[in-house]
Design a protein around this motif. Sequence first.
Motif, mmCIF file in Angstrom:
data_model
loop_
_atom_site.group_PDB
_atom_site.id
_atom_site.type_symbol
_atom_site.label_atom_id
_atom_site.label_comp_id
_atom_site.label_asym_id
_atom_site.label_seq_id
_atom_site.Cartn_x
_atom_site.Cartn_y
_atom_site.Cartn_z
ATOM 1 N N PRO A 102 45.873 35.766 51.481
ATOM 2 C CA PRO A 102 47.274 36.208 51.401
ATOM 3 C C PRO A 102 47.359 37.715 51.168
ATOM 4 O O PRO A 102 46.478 38.305 50.540
ATOM 5 C CB PRO A 102 47.811 35.428 50.188
ATOM 6 N N ARG A 103 48.425 38.327 51.676
ATOM 7 C CA ARG A 103 48.593 39.775 51.579
ATOM 8 C C ARG A 103 49.973 40.130 51.043
ATOM 9 O O ARG A 103 50.950 39.429 51.282
ATOM 10 C CB ARG A 103 48.446 40.427 52.955
ATOM 11 N N ALA A 104 50.026 41.259 50.337
ATOM 12 C CA ALA A 104 51.308 41.814 49.906
ATOM 13 C C ALA A 104 51.856 42.694 51.029
ATOM 14 O O ALA A 104 51.110 43.156 51.896
ATOM 15 C CB ALA A 104 51.117 42.642 48.637
ATOM 16 N N GLU A 105 53.159 42.943 51.004
ATOM 17 C CA GLU A 105 53.765 43.759 52.057
ATOM 18 C C GLU A 105 53.110 45.135 52.151
ATOM 19 O O GLU A 105 52.868 45.651 53.243
ATOM 20 C CB GLU A 105 55.269 43.919 51.804
ATOM 21 N N TRP B 287 47.640 35.612 43.501
ATOM 22 C CA TRP B 287 46.723 36.615 42.951
ATOM 23 C C TRP B 287 46.355 36.286 41.500
ATOM 24 O O TRP B 287 45.182 36.306 41.120
ATOM 25 C CB TRP B 287 47.361 37.998 43.033
ATOM 26 N N VAL B 288 47.365 35.962 40.706
ATOM 27 C CA VAL B 288 47.124 35.656 39.292
ATOM 28 C C VAL B 288 46.310 34.370 39.154
ATOM 29 O O VAL B 288 45.389 34.290 38.333
ATOM 30 C CB VAL B 288 48.461 35.547 38.524
ATOM 31 N N GLU B 289 46.633 33.369 39.960
ATOM 32 C CA GLU B 289 45.874 32.106 39.903
ATOM 33 C C GLU B 289 44.412 32.331 40.270
ATOM 34 O O GLU B 289 43.505 31.770 39.637
ATOM 35 C CB GLU B 289 46.501 31.078 40.848
ATOM 36 N N GLN B 290 44.165 33.137 41.295
ATOM 37 C CA GLN B 290 42.790 33.431 41.702
ATOM 38 C C GLN B 290 42.029 34.159 40.603
ATOM 39 O O GLN B 290 40.866 33.853 40.321
ATOM 40 C CB GLN B 290 42.794 34.284 42.986
ATOM 41 N N ASN C 69 42.701 34.057 37.380
ATOM 42 C CA ASN C 69 42.492 33.123 36.262
ATOM 43 C C ASN C 69 41.341 32.161 36.533
ATOM 44 O O ASN C 69 40.585 31.797 35.629
ATOM 45 C CB ASN C 69 43.770 32.325 35.989
ATOM 46 N N ASN C 70 41.200 31.764 37.790
ATOM 47 C CA ASN C 70 40.172 30.783 38.139
ATOM 48 C C ASN C 70 38.785 31.387 38.334
ATOM 49 O O ASN C 70 37.775 30.744 38.028
ATOM 50 C CB ASN C 70 40.572 30.034 39.414
ATOM 51 N N PHE C 71 38.739 32.613 38.850
ATOM 52 C CA PHE C 71 37.439 33.167 39.232
ATOM 53 C C PHE C 71 37.059 34.482 38.540
ATOM 54 O O PHE C 71 35.879 34.723 38.298
ATOM 55 C CB PHE C 71 37.389 33.373 40.754
ATOM 56 N N ARG C 72 38.038 35.313 38.233
ATOM 57 C CA ARG C 72 37.744 36.588 37.561
ATOM 58 C C ARG C 72 38.826 36.862 36.522
ATOM 59 O O ARG C 72 39.661 37.754 36.700
ATOM 60 C CB ARG C 72 37.681 37.735 38.577
ATOM 61 N N PRO C 73 38.832 36.102 35.434
ATOM 62 C CA PRO C 73 39.897 36.222 34.426
ATOM 63 C C PRO C 73 40.023 37.642 33.876
ATOM 64 O O PRO C 73 39.019 38.299 33.592
ATOM 65 C CB PRO C 73 39.444 35.243 33.331
ATOM 66 N N LYS C 74 41.266 38.076 33.732
ATOM 67 C CA LYS C 74 41.552 39.411 33.214
ATOM 68 C C LYS C 74 42.790 39.350 32.332
ATOM 69 O O LYS C 74 43.618 38.446 32.473
ATOM 70 C CB LYS C 74 41.778 40.397 34.365
ATOM 71 N N PRO C 75 42.949 40.320 31.427
ATOM 72 C CA PRO C 75 44.146 40.336 30.579
ATOM 73 C C PRO C 75 45.401 40.635 31.389
ATOM 74 O O PRO C 75 45.332 41.211 32.481
ATOM 75 C CB PRO C 75 43.850 41.450 29.570
ATOM 76 N N LEU D 138 46.203 42.613 35.025
ATOM 77 C CA LEU D 138 46.770 41.891 36.164
ATOM 78 C C LEU D 138 48.064 42.549 36.643
ATOM 79 O O LEU D 138 48.296 42.689 37.850
ATOM 80 C CB LEU D 138 47.038 40.435 35.783
ATOM 81 N N LYS D 139 48.894 42.963 35.703
ATOM 82 C CA LYS D 139 50.148 43.630 36.074
ATOM 83 C C LYS D 139 49.874 44.945 36.794
ATOM 84 O O LYS D 139 50.556 45.289 37.765
ATOM 85 C CB LYS D 139 51.007 43.871 34.829
ATOM 86 N N LEU D 140 48.877 45.668 36.319
ATOM 87 C CA LEU D 140 48.514 46.933 36.967
ATOM 88 C C LEU D 140 48.014 46.687 38.389
ATOM 89 O O LEU D 140 48.377 47.412 39.325
ATOM 90 C CB LEU D 140 47.436 47.648 36.153
ATOM 91 N N GLU D 141 47.202 45.647 38.565
ATOM 92 C CA GLU D 141 46.705 45.307 39.900
ATOM 93 C C GLU D 141 47.864 44.992 40.843
ATOM 94 O O GLU D 141 47.886 45.449 41.993
ATOM 95 C CB GLU D 141 45.755 44.113 39.826
ATOM 96 N N LEU D 142 48.828 44.220 40.354
ATOM 97 C CA LEU D 142 49.967 43.845 41.190
ATOM 98 C C LEU D 142 50.849 45.052 41.506
ATOM 99 O O LEU D 142 51.376 45.171 42.614
ATOM 100 C CB LEU D 142 50.784 42.741 40.511
#
Length: 201
Positions: A72-75, A114-117, A119-125, A129-133
């Motif tokens: 999946p991709r963001a705009e 993105w958050v689910e992925q 949480n499942n594979f590379r958990p981060k605070p 996560l907000k910064l990544e998004l």
Amino acid sequence: MKITHIKQQKDKNRVNIYLDGKFGFGIDLENYVKLGLRVEQELTQEQIDEITKKAEFQKTFEKILHFAMVRPRAEKEYRDWMKRKKVAENLFEELLEKLKKFELLDDSKFATWWVEQRNNFRPKPVRVLKLELRNKGLDKNIIDDVFENTQVDEAKIAKDLLQKNQYKWNKYDTQIAKRKRIEYLGRKGFSWDVIKKAIEN
């Protein structure tokens, strides 16, 4: 100008159109059939411009589909891709609309994925996560909505990271090892409250 020859490309889904004996443009079979192009047909420059625009759109859309199918991709990712590929800017919005029509562009769904992925594979605070998004170009409201509906157990993530990396600090005495664990979690983006809980436990 007159169509003097039509030749299939190596890509069997496309053909080359020759105008007045010279190569004019390539076009996908779908548009070729839809437009009813044929040898001896006369085309105005305006018609040629419109046809080549449709051909370029379809060719670009087929390429962007490959990009979309990886994950999946963001705009913003699509826009950045189009800029890198030097896609004509007048095609941007039309391409994005078609991606939405095919349900391949939805920033809200992307944020959830993105958050689910993570949480499942590379958990981060959450802060990371907000910064990544945000770096993916997502609107603040979309980001906030995701975390209202998604639980991120930061304390568990921090504790798991400490356990996984414990070997790095075994050679140090208690106080130095504790300081290094605190510094490690700080670099990972955890808040002091979460770090304190993880260290104490």
